[in-house]
Enzyme design. Structure first.
Site, short mmCIF file in Angstrom:
data_model
loop_
_atom_site.label_atom_id
_atom_site.label_comp_id
_atom_site.label_asym_id
_atom_site.label_seq_id
_atom_site.Cartn_x
_atom_site.Cartn_y
_atom_site.Cartn_z
N CYS A 74 1.24 -1.06 0.00
CA CYS A 74 -0.10 -0.16 0.31
C CYS A 74 1.07 0.91 0.04
O CYS A 74 1.87 0.94 1.39
CB CYS A 74 -1.05 0.00 0.93
SG CYS A 74 -2.01 0.86 1.49
N CYS A 183 -0.99 3.64 -6.78
CA CYS A 183 -1.87 3.65 -5.50
C CYS A 183 -2.33 1.71 -6.06
O CYS A 183 -2.10 1.87 -7.06
CB CYS A 183 -3.40 3.88 -5.44
SG CYS A 183 -4.67 3.01 -4.32
N1 DGL Z 1 -4.04 0.50 -1.99
C1 DGL Z 1 -3.34 1.49 -1.31
C2 DGL Z 1 -2.73 2.64 -1.44
O1 DGL Z 1 -1.86 1.98 -2.24
C3 DGL Z 1 -4.98 2.05 -1.44
C4 DGL Z 1 -4.79 3.90 0.10
C5 DGL Z 1 -6.52 4.12 0.84
O2 DGL Z 1 -6.93 2.91 1.09
O3 DGL Z 1 -6.99 4.61 0.47
O4 DGL Z 1 -2.42 3.79 -1.49
#
Ligand code: DGL
Length: 259
Positions: A74, A183
């Site tokens: 993440c 993301c």
């Molecule tokens: N997969 C997360 C990232 O890479 C998403 C973050 C979120 O939940 O806003 O930033």
């Protein structure tokens, strides 16, 4: 700690499975445990302290399952909490950050776009990274609402297309030739994004680089699993297991439980 101990991965939800897929394809003998904290998604709108607290909770879960290495799959958790995680725990951590360097190295228009969460784009780590590329124009765009739609299984909705167009078209007008997906949820939007961008604009995400870095760290610590034919891949979520199962094409067992 045995080499058969699993690699742990966590994300605010299902997006980090895009990273898991790269790791599993490069390192198929490794056992893995993936944690989707979907109940608390999106992380991108939370404060740094909240993101640290959730990242600690996720790490504890994976350490209780004897993970030998943790991939923070993440960008938002990496850019806001990996420093604190590394200070608190001995286990090696691998993080994921927007892949600015490959885009900045290759751009011909000297203009690149980055689509990421508010939490990532506002983080100190991201600002420090961006400062290394002052010769390139970097257009930052927050992907408001995208993570929620993906978590709800609405990847192919009209709403998704409208949001993507509203974020990407202004970048195209400024002549970007690289679009960085900052993301781990966004690689699931590549088919939709390709309908919006012209062919000469390239998409870059960090999945492959994270998988290679995972391989390097396993080698460095000599903790690779070389046992043939026994690997397990376990998935845990605290909300909406149907969407996680669908994204994994029902090939793996998913447990839905409180954590
Ligand atoms: N997969 C997360 C990232 O890479 C998403 C973050 C979120 O939940 O806003 O930033």
């Amino acid at each position: 700690m045995s080499n058969k101990n699993p690699i742990g991965l966590f994300d605010s939800g299902i997006g980090g499975t895009s990273i898991w897929k790269e790791i599993h394809s490069l390192l198929p003998l490794e056992n893995t445990i993936y944690l989707a904290d979907s109940k608390n998604a999106p992380y991108g709108v939370k404060s740094k302290d909240e993101i640290i607290e959730l990242s600690i909770k996720n790490t504890e879960f994976l350490l209780n399952k004897n993970c030998k290495l943790i991939v923070v799959a993440c960008n938002t958790a990496t850019t806001n909490a990996i420093k604190e995680l590394r200070e608190k725990y001995k286990v090696p951590f691998i993080g994921i950050e927007p892949a600015i360097k490959p885009a900045a190295d290759k751009t011909k228009t000297h203009t690149i776009g980055i689509l990421a969460t508010k939490g990532t784009l506002n983080s100190e780590l991201f600002h420090t990274n961006v400062a290394n590329f002052s010769d390139v124009k970097i257009i930052e765009q927050i992907g408001h609402g995208l993570v929620q739609l993906i978590e709800n299984g609405d990847i192919n909705s009209n709403e998704m297309m409208l949001l993507l167009k509203s974020y990407i078209k202004p970048m195209l007008e400024q002549n970007i030739d690289y679009l960085v997906l900052g993301c781990s949820h966004y690689p699931y939007l590549i088919p939709q994004i390709k309908k919006i961008i012209p062919l000469h604009v390239k998409i870059i995400d960090s999945g492959e680089a994270v998988a290679k870095q995972t391989q390097n760290i396993l080698n460095q610590y000599s903790i690779n699993n070389e046992t043939q034919g026994t690997s397990f891949n376990h998935f845990y979520t605290n909300s909406n297991s149907a969407v996680l199962k669908e994204i994994l094409k029902n090939r793996y067992i998913v447990w839905e439980k409180e954590f």
